[in-house]
Enzyme design. Structure first.
Site, short mmCIF file in Angstrom:
data_model
loop_
_atom_site.label_atom_id
_atom_site.label_comp_id
_atom_site.label_asym_id
_atom_site.label_seq_id
_atom_site.Cartn_x
_atom_site.Cartn_y
_atom_site.Cartn_z
CG HIS A 195 -1.86 -0.90 1.06
ND1 HIS A 195 -3.66 -0.73 1.59
CD2 HIS A 195 -2.52 -1.90 0.40
CE1 HIS A 195 -4.46 -1.80 1.36
NE2 HIS A 195 -3.76 -2.61 0.63
CE1 TYR A 237 -6.31 4.50 10.55
CE2 TYR A 237 -5.60 4.18 8.34
CZ TYR A 237 -5.82 3.92 9.91
OH TYR A 237 -4.16 3.34 9.70
N PRO A 292 -4.56 0.87 18.11
CG PRO A 292 -6.59 -0.25 18.13
CD PRO A 292 -6.31 0.15 18.84
CE LYS A 321 3.23 3.51 13.06
NZ LYS A 321 3.89 3.37 11.63
CE1 TYR A 357 -1.52 3.95 9.03
CE2 TYR A 357 -0.09 3.47 7.01
CZ TYR A 357 -1.31 3.19 8.58
OH TYR A 357 -2.38 2.54 7.76
#
Length: 392
Positions: A73, A201, A293, A297, A385
């Site tokens: 991704h 998200y 979550p 991480k 990220y």
């Protein structure tokens, strides 16, 4: 009395990965796990791997299936205000992440360990740690109805937040930093196509939502829920309806509901134990820290802990130097706190807090607006990220 160099408590990803790396370095190790191997593989957990975690799995020699089946991704999607906008991870940082389920990762590590003939005792009961301040440590446990003792040089506590490694320490030996969150995540695993090619998200007035995936035909979706909610109150139909209501119209239209394969409610918590070393015991992964979550991480922090610990133990057995062992806690915690900060900030940005007033809500919207209008702000998010550099 059995004997090994490193006793590893816990056969989750942290313990299995540490065992593989130590084996590659010629360091004898034995793993003790409370549950059966089937139960370990049945755990449904995150599966977003940073580049550093991918490289570490390659180093351990278990990356073949991960590269063949994992999904690369190069971005993530943010859904809010009825629209979906993309954060270009690759364009902003030159890096991507890999989607590969944690249970599949554990399967690869378990298969490699079995093929190498390494010792793992599943369903090890009544585990207790002794001699942490002595020249040699001892692990006592019960297996197949018999009592055993395992003598070792060092113990790696990789048995998670509820494990015996940290629980067996006196309260005066460490300090806990903790923050609970007034909501949980209701998660559903289902066989249906993801509504987008990347994770979505969503921030919505009804609460946070996330459309994640395990493959191109299996999704793991979440919605923010109350800690008082019960699973029996959430039918599949209610879950999919609520999830769609929190997504932008394009994503909602692309989401095809399917019967749930697994459904669970998980509370969110930030937690850090300091230090991570207690004489001959070293904590790694969830045994020493937890993150919400939201930032993906947890698994990656476990991998970075293991990386530092494996290198420190290799240095000790190769050079008889304890320098790496002495700085393990400080080194690991520096990365832990950076991940805690990122996970906390992303949780603040995307969730609804019961005590938020109108001012708090306006600030949250302003933060989202700024994020989507500022390349610098997007770069900060993207750098965190995909994973900050490992500090050697």
């Amino acid at each position: 009395m059995q004997r090994t160099q490193v006793a590893i408590i816990g056969a989750g990803p942290a313990g299995l990965l540490l065992g593989a790396l130590l084996h590659k370095a010629g360091i004898a190790n034995t793993i003790l796990e409370l549950h059966s191997g089937e139960q370990v593989l049945a755990r449904v957990r995150a599966g977003i791997l940073e580049r550093g975690s991918v490289e570490l799995l390659d180093e351990a020699g278990v990356g073949q299936r991960m590269h063949a089946q994992g999904l690369v991704h190069q971005g993530i999607q943010l859904s809010f205000g009825g629209q979906r906008q993309r954060i270009d991870l690759q364009g902003l940082t030159g890096q991507s992440v890999l989607v590969y389920g944690q249970n599949e990762l554990c399967r690869d590590l378990m298969d490699a360990r079995k093929a190498a003939g390494l010792t793992t005792h599943y369903e090890a009961r009544h585990v207790s740690l002794h001699g942490l301040g002595e020249p040699r440590a001892v692990v006592r446990y019960q297996h197949l109805g018999q009592d055993h003792e395992l003598a070792c040089d060092y113990i790696a506590g990789c048995d998670g937040f509820h494990g015996v490694s940290r629980a067996g320490l006196p309260a005066s030996a460490y300090h806990c930093y903790e923050r609970g969150y007034p909501f949980g995540w209701l998660g559903v695993l289902a066989d249906t196509a993801p509504p987008a090619d990347e994770l979505v998200y969503a921030q919505h007035e009804r609460g946070f939502a996330l459309c994640s995936m395990r493959s191109r035909t299996r999704v793991r979706c979440y919605i923010q829920c109350s800690l008082s909610d019960r699973l029996e109150a959430w039918s599949d139909a209610r879950f999919w309806s609520e999830l769609k209501s929190r997504l932008d119209p394009v994503t909602a239209a692309a989401l095809e509901p399917a019967p749930s394969l697994e459904k669970s409610i998980a509370p969110l918590r930030s937690y850090v134990t300091e230090p991570l070393r207690f004489g001959r015991l070293f904590l790694a992964g969830d045994a020493g820290h937890l993150v919400p979550p939201t930032g993906a991480k947890g698994l990656n922090l476990a991998a970075s802990d293991v990386r530092y610990l494996a290198r420190a133990l290799t240095e000790y057995y190769r050079d008889r130097s304890e320098a790496g062992l002495a700085r393990y806690s400080e080194q690991a915690l520096r990365r832990v706190w950076r991940a805690e900060r990122f996970s906390w900030s992303l949780t603040q940005l995307l969730h609804n807090f019961p005590d938020h007033n109108g001012f708090d809500q306006r600030i949250q919207q302003a933060d989202l607006d700024y994020l989507m209008s500022s390349r610098a702000a997007q770069t900060v998010l993207a750098e965190n990220y995909v994973g900050l550099p490992l500090n050697d």
